[in-house]
Design an enzyme around this catalytic site. Structure first.
Site, PDB file in Angstrom:
ATOM      1  N   ASP A 123       0.810  -1.217   0.000  1.00 33.51           N
ATOM      2  CA  ASP A 123       0.000   0.000   0.000  1.00 33.51           C
ATOM      3  C   ASP A 123       0.846   1.271   0.000  1.00 33.51           C
ATOM      4  OD1 ASP A 123      -2.477  -1.202  -0.213  1.00 33.51           O
ATOM      5  OD2 ASP A 123      -2.636  -1.548   1.934  1.00 33.51           O
ATOM      6  N   SER A 174      -5.898  -8.207  11.016  1.00 39.41           N
ATOM      7  CA  SER A 174      -5.784  -6.899  10.393  1.00 39.41           C
ATOM      8  C   SER A 174      -6.634  -6.938   9.124  1.00 39.41           C
ATOM      9  CB  SER A 174      -4.312  -6.623  10.071  1.00 39.41           C
ATOM     10  OG  SER A 174      -4.239  -5.610   9.105  1.00 39.41           O
TER      11      SER A 174
HETATM   12  N1  ARG Z   1      -2.281  -8.089   0.065  1.00 39.60           N
HETATM   13  C1  ARG Z   1      -3.345  -7.245  -0.370  1.00 39.60           C
HETATM   14  C2  ARG Z   1      -2.818  -6.127  -1.220  1.00 39.60           C
HETATM   15  O1  ARG Z   1      -1.650  -5.863  -1.219  1.00 39.60           O
HETATM   16  C3  ARG Z   1      -4.187  -6.757   0.785  1.00 39.60           C
HETATM   17  C4  ARG Z   1      -3.556  -5.728   1.633  1.00 39.60           C
HETATM   18  C5  ARG Z   1      -4.444  -5.334   2.754  1.00 39.60           C
HETATM   19  N2  ARG Z   1      -3.994  -4.078   3.271  1.00 39.60           N
HETATM   20  C6  ARG Z   1      -4.011  -3.761   4.528  1.00 39.60           C
HETATM   21  N3  ARG Z   1      -3.539  -2.598   4.826  1.00 39.60           N
HETATM   22  N4  ARG Z   1      -4.475  -4.562   5.447  1.00 39.60           N
HETATM   23  O2  ARG Z   1      -3.563  -5.503  -1.923  1.00 39.60           O
END
Ligand code: ARG
Length: 402
Positions: A123, A174
């Site tokens: 992210d 999470s």
């Molecule tokens: N692995 C997934 C992605 O990179 C989900 C990430 C979920 N993000 C979070 N901040 N919990 O898109």
């Protein structure tokens, strides 16, 4: 350093601590900005919390319509699944959040934006790359990447500073969720050998609680966009919620995946996305009936490129514009209806029809009414097989002699 920052605020632990930290460490006025992409039930509460923690302003924006129209629908038309599995819910929301963050920063006259991503995940890449592409003049701060606190230290900081802690031991996960899907991380699932517990899922029912009778649903598409379920026209946003409910009830849409992050880490990812899984499956079924073999072959490559690009946070690029243009062009005749059977955790396509179907019964049938000219097959095969025969005579016999 600027004196004002717009923080993408989720109400969770990291971004709550970040409000204090940005003030303390950088002496910044913090504008908390929360985006509704179908992720949270209670935005007024989140807003209140931000103000209580010291934000000078707290703004909530409902972006569900833009999320669906500008991000989810294009991804569905592309059948975008990262590594063939992940429908990209989180990854699709990030560029939209980045764009809105930039808009707010400009409106507020803030010289910086901030997000709560850690230094290990995807992210941070998506936020930073998107903001950098849209507004290179803005400073990007990522407190949770900089402060170097462990989770326990972050919790201790929160306790010292009277910051309410949302994660309890009863919910060890999470979570990130929006209209297109839900991601569940941490806890026992960090062991890839451990089956995800039932309580990780809230949309897709556990097998034991699914109905004992199968349910059939019909999804209509116009030019690649879903427009109706079971004969009822619906706006895309309602349609996605409806399919989520129907497929979720039958336990459809659980995903268990070892995923390659942009940052080089392999991670065990659990998702539930009943609507995304079912709609992509239905859309693919309609494409297989309305696109030629060559169109399908290139579409698969485009689809995988598109998925990687979304995953990597390269939404605001010319490459994305180019791929989207091909996808849109390919959807001109992807119109029709798909029938699916939902039962005990699986969805299966059991019927499809289209006014532009390339399937012709009079060509395919082995019964009466067959119009296929089989006498042409002999000459066709003679030429089609010519390169193979030639190569055998000239080269392969020699290979064997050695
Ligand atoms: N692995 C997934 C992605 O990179 C989900 C990430 C979920 N993000 C979070 N901040 N919990 O898109």
């Amino acid at each position: 350093m600027p004196d004002k920052v717009v923080l993408a605020y989720s109400g969770g632990l990291d971004t709550s601590v970040a409000i204090r930290w940005l003030k303390e460490k950088h002496n910044l006025d913090v504008v908390a900005f929360s985006v509704d992409v179908g992720n949270e039930p209670d935005f007024p509460k989140i807003r209140e919390k931000a103000l209580k923690l010291g934000a000078v302003r707290a703004v909530v924006q409902d972006a569900r319509q833009a999320f669906i129209d500008e991000f989810v629908v294009p991804a569905l038309k592309a059948n975008a699944l990262y590594q063939g599995k992940y429908p990209l819910a989180t990854a699709l929301a990030r560029p939209l959040m980045a764009r809105l963050l930039v808009e707010i920063a400009r409106a507020e006259g803030a010289g910086a934006v901030a997000h709560g991503c850690t230094g290990k995940g995807n992210d941070q890449v998506r936020f930073d790359v998107s903001v950098g592409a849209l507004a290179p003049e803005l400073t990007i701060l990522a407190p949770a990447r900089d402060w170097g606190m462990t989770r326990d230290e972050t919790i201790a900081y929160a306790q010292r500073n009277n910051i309410p802690i949302p994660i309890t031991s009863a919910s060890p996960y999470s979570i990130d969720q929006n209209l297109w899907g839900r991601s569940i991380e941490c806890g026992v699932m960090e062991d890839p050998w451990t089956e995800p517990p039932d309580d990780a899922f809230i949309w897709a029912a556990p097998a034991a609680k699914t109905p004992d009778e199968p349910e059939y649903i019909e999804v209509e598409f116009e030019k690649g966009v879903p427009t109706a379920v079971n004969g009822k026209k619906m706006a895309a946003i309602d349609l996605i919620e409806k399919v989520n409910e129907l497929a979720g009830k039958h336990g459809v849409g659980k995903i268990d995946h070892i995923e390659d992050r942009v940052t080089g880490i392999k991670s065990r990812e659990i998702y539930e996305a009943p609507a995304a899984v079912t709609l992509i499956q239905a859309h693919q079924a309609l494409e297989s009936m309305t696109l030629s073999r060559e169109q399908l072959r290139l579409k698969q490559i485009i689809s995988s490129e598109y998925a990687d690009l979304i995953y990597d946070g390269r939404w605001f690029t010319s490459y994305r514009d180019d791929l989207a243009a091909y996808v849109d062009s390919s959807q001109r005749f992807v119109t029709g209806t798909v029938r699916l059977k939902l039962f005990k955790g699986s969805s299966a396509v059991v019927g499809r029809k289209s006014p532009y179907s390339l399937y012709r019964h009079d060509l395919a049938t082995y019964d009466r009414g067959d119009v296929f000219d089989r006498s042409a097959a002999v000459g066709f095969i003679k030429l089609f097989g010519l390169p193979a025969r030639t190569q055998t005579q000239v080269q392969r016999k020699k290979d064997k002699e050695k």
